[in-house]
Design a protein around this motif. Sequence first.
Motif, PDB file in Angstrom:
ATOM      1  N   LEU A  24       0.850  -1.187   0.000  1.00 51.69           N
ATOM      2  CA  LEU A  24       0.000   0.000   0.000  1.00 51.69           C
ATOM      3  C   LEU A  24       0.885   1.237   0.000  1.00 51.69           C
ATOM      4  N   PHE A  25       0.736   2.062  -1.032  1.00 53.22           N
ATOM      5  CA  PHE A  25       1.673   3.168  -1.245  1.00 53.22           C
ATOM      6  C   PHE A  25       0.959   4.492  -1.483  1.00 53.22           C
ATOM      7  N   VAL A  64       1.260  -7.155   9.059  1.00 54.82           N
ATOM      8  CA  VAL A  64       1.294  -5.804   8.505  1.00 54.82           C
ATOM      9  C   VAL A  64       2.632  -5.191   8.883  1.00 54.82           C
ATOM     10  N   MET A  65       3.431  -4.828   7.864  1.00 55.92           N
ATOM     11  CA  MET A  65       4.702  -4.126   8.098  1.00 55.92           C
ATOM     12  C   MET A  65       4.473  -2.660   7.769  1.00 55.92           C
ATOM     13  N   ASP A  66       4.296  -1.865   8.812  1.00 52.46           N
ATOM     14  CA  ASP A  66       3.864  -0.476   8.652  1.00 52.46           C
ATOM     15  C   ASP A  66       5.037   0.477   8.486  1.00 52.46           C
ATOM     16  N   ASP A  67       4.911   1.382   7.506  1.00 52.37           N
ATOM     17  CA  ASP A  67       5.927   2.417   7.238  1.00 52.37           C
ATOM     18  C   ASP A  67       7.292   1.828   6.916  1.00 52.37           C
ATOM     19  N   ILE A  68       7.318   0.910   5.997  1.00 51.89           N
ATOM     20  CA  ILE A  68       8.590   0.323   5.583  1.00 51.89           C
ATOM     21  C   ILE A  68       9.302   1.274   4.628  1.00 51.89           C
ATOM     22  N   GLY A  69      10.576   1.480   4.847  1.00 48.47           N
ATOM     23  CA  GLY A  69      11.373   2.257   3.911  1.00 48.47           C
ATOM     24  C   GLY A  69      11.309   3.759   4.066  1.00 48.47           C
ATOM     25  N   VAL A  70      10.938   4.259   5.250  1.00 47.89           N
ATOM     26  CA  VAL A  70      10.808   5.712   5.381  1.00 47.89           C
ATOM     27  C   VAL A  70      12.034   6.371   6.006  1.00 47.89           C
ATOM     28  N   ARG A  71      12.965   5.576   6.519  1.00 45.98           N
ATOM     29  CA  ARG A  71      14.139   6.167   7.172  1.00 45.98           C
ATOM     30  C   ARG A  71      15.399   5.423   6.771  1.00 45.98           C
ATOM     31  N   GLU A  72      16.530   6.152   6.845  1.00 47.87           N
ATOM     32  CA  GLU A  72      17.811   5.506   6.599  1.00 47.87           C
ATOM     33  C   GLU A  72      18.089   4.507   7.717  1.00 47.87           C
ATOM     34  N   SER A  95       3.821   2.142   2.857  1.00 49.66           N
ATOM     35  CA  SER A  95       5.032   2.921   2.607  1.00 49.66           C
ATOM     36  C   SER A  95       4.705   4.225   1.894  1.00 49.66           C
ATOM     37  N   ASN A  96       5.567   5.223   2.092  1.00 48.41           N
ATOM     38  CA  ASN A  96       5.536   6.466   1.325  1.00 48.41           C
ATOM     39  C   ASN A  96       6.557   6.432   0.198  1.00 48.41           C
ATOM     40  N   VAL A  97       7.176   5.281  -0.010  1.00 50.71           N
ATOM     41  CA  VAL A  97       8.185   5.094  -1.063  1.00 50.71           C
ATOM     42  C   VAL A  97       7.632   4.105  -2.082  1.00 50.71           C
ATOM     43  N   THR A  98       7.761   4.390  -3.364  1.00 55.49           N
ATOM     44  CA  THR A  98       7.283   3.454  -4.370  1.00 55.49           C
ATOM     45  C   THR A  98       8.054   2.148  -4.260  1.00 55.49           C
ATOM     46  N   ILE A  99       7.441   1.086  -4.713  1.00 51.94           N
ATOM     47  CA  ILE A  99       8.110  -0.207  -4.634  1.00 51.94           C
ATOM     48  C   ILE A  99       9.343  -0.229  -5.528  1.00 51.94           C
ATOM     49  N   GLU A 100       9.328   0.585  -6.602  1.00 48.49           N
ATOM     50  CA  GLU A 100      10.505   0.669  -7.476  1.00 48.49           C
ATOM     51  C   GLU A 100      11.656   1.409  -6.795  1.00 48.49           C
ATOM     52  N   ASP A 101      11.333   2.414  -5.976  1.00 47.58           N
ATOM     53  CA  ASP A 101      12.365   3.206  -5.306  1.00 47.58           C
ATOM     54  C   ASP A 101      12.848   2.583  -4.007  1.00 47.58           C
ATOM     55  N   GLN A 127      14.581   0.060  -3.507  1.00 48.60           N
ATOM     56  CA  GLN A 127      15.967  -0.409  -3.545  1.00 48.60           C
ATOM     57  C   GLN A 127      16.959   0.692  -3.175  1.00 48.60           C
ATOM     58  N   SER A 128      16.570   1.957  -3.348  1.00 54.14           N
ATOM     59  CA  SER A 128      17.464   3.051  -2.963  1.00 54.14           C
ATOM     60  C   SER A 128      17.448   3.285  -1.457  1.00 54.14           C
ATOM     61  N   VAL A 129      16.376   2.822  -0.785  1.00 49.73           N
ATOM     62  CA  VAL A 129      16.282   2.949   0.672  1.00 49.73           C
ATOM     63  C   VAL A 129      16.995   1.789   1.346  1.00 49.73           C
ATOM     64  N   PHE A 130      16.768   0.592   0.835  1.00 47.11           N
ATOM     65  CA  PHE A 130      17.430  -0.585   1.380  1.00 47.11           C
ATOM     66  C   PHE A 130      18.477  -1.076   0.378  1.00 47.11           C
ATOM     67  N   ASP A 131      18.165  -2.090  -0.389  1.00 44.27           N
ATOM     68  CA  ASP A 131      19.035  -2.545  -1.464  1.00 44.27           C
ATOM     69  C   ASP A 131      18.182  -3.308  -2.465  1.00 44.27           C
ATOM     70  N   ARG A 132      18.780  -3.650  -3.592  1.00 40.58           N
ATOM     71  CA  ARG A 132      18.009  -4.267  -4.665  1.00 40.58           C
ATOM     72  C   ARG A 132      17.469  -5.633  -4.257  1.00 40.58           C
ATOM     73  N   ARG A 133      18.278  -6.397  -3.507  1.00 42.44           N
ATOM     74  CA  ARG A 133      17.832  -7.730  -3.091  1.00 42.44           C
ATOM     75  C   ARG A 133      16.566  -7.653  -2.247  1.00 42.44           C
ATOM     76  N   LEU A 134      16.564  -6.716  -1.273  1.00 49.16           N
ATOM     77  CA  LEU A 134      15.407  -6.578  -0.396  1.00 49.16           C
ATOM     78  C   LEU A 134      14.188  -6.113  -1.191  1.00 49.16           C
ATOM     79  N   ALA A 135      14.380  -5.139  -2.075  1.00 51.88           N
ATOM     80  CA  ALA A 135      13.278  -4.642  -2.898  1.00 51.88           C
ATOM     81  C   ALA A 135      12.714  -5.749  -3.780  1.00 51.88           C
ATOM     82  N   ASP A 136      13.587  -6.565  -4.332  1.00 54.57           N
ATOM     83  CA  ASP A 136      13.132  -7.672  -5.180  1.00 54.57           C
ATOM     84  C   ASP A 136      12.339  -8.694  -4.381  1.00 54.57           C
ATOM     85  N   ARG A 137      12.755  -8.927  -3.140  1.00 53.89           N
ATOM     86  CA  ARG A 137      12.052  -9.878  -2.285  1.00 53.89           C
ATOM     87  C   ARG A 137      10.635  -9.367  -1.969  1.00 53.89           C
TER      88      ARG A 137
END
Length: 253
Positions: free
Chosen positions: A94-95, A180-188, A215-221, A223-233
């Motif tokens: 949910l974005f 439910v994983m709430d607010d994933i990818g919003v902080r470094e 999340s407030n981050v697109t699923i495509e973006d 990988q820039s918050v975490f890494d490509r492997r995590l985003a792909d998962r």
Amino acid sequence: MSNASNCILARVCKLAGTAQCTRLCSSYIAMHGYSGDGGRVGAANVPADYRKVALTNSPARGDQPEAYQIADAYAATFARQFDPDAERIKSLYLFSREPGTGKTTTAIALLNEWLTIHYIGSLQRDKQPLQRPAYFFDVNEWQELYNQFNRPRVPNDIAELASREYYRRMEHARLTPFVVMDDIGVRECSEGFRGDLHAIINHRVTNGLVTVYTSNVTIEDLQSVFDRRLADRIRDMCGVVQFKGESKRGLRR
């Protein structure tokens, strides 16, 4: 006086609103505990303000008709949890770029739907419902715990408490059937925290466990918050639902 307004099962229970609808009802106790703050809803870590939210009464429903059309159809797949040969239940992302558009409310409404279907469906099949079939996992709070016990000069007793709570939540998030994983990818985050989060998601995806991310981050973006492997998962077997509009926080009662 009826106890229906306090019970997550009221909308599907034939006894709701009758003289038998009391705080002594065995199903109410199973879902909410004797105190009203325990049971399976308490074990799911659902925040108090959201414990009565359903897809039908969600305050976000009117503002997000397209998202709720998808959410309704998605919830209709939850009965598959009882059929090992059924098509796998996908996860959901949910974005929205704006906060306060109803993502968390909707995610918890789905969690409450899962709790209800799991409890009733288990009893109908003469099975014992799980004590924790669903879990609300606030990623920001979890990261704060990580920072607390990794911060320099933190007293040992405080660091130990934070560490124990951190790993307790990690285990629930890793193993619970619906999370439910709430607010994933919003902080470094640090490499250590990223590794723990990746371990949770990797385990869930590998074992076909259902996850609803907000999340407030697109699923495509992501990988820039975490890494490509995590985003792909996260993207694997995961549908994306976009929430539109501006924040409604503070506008509803």
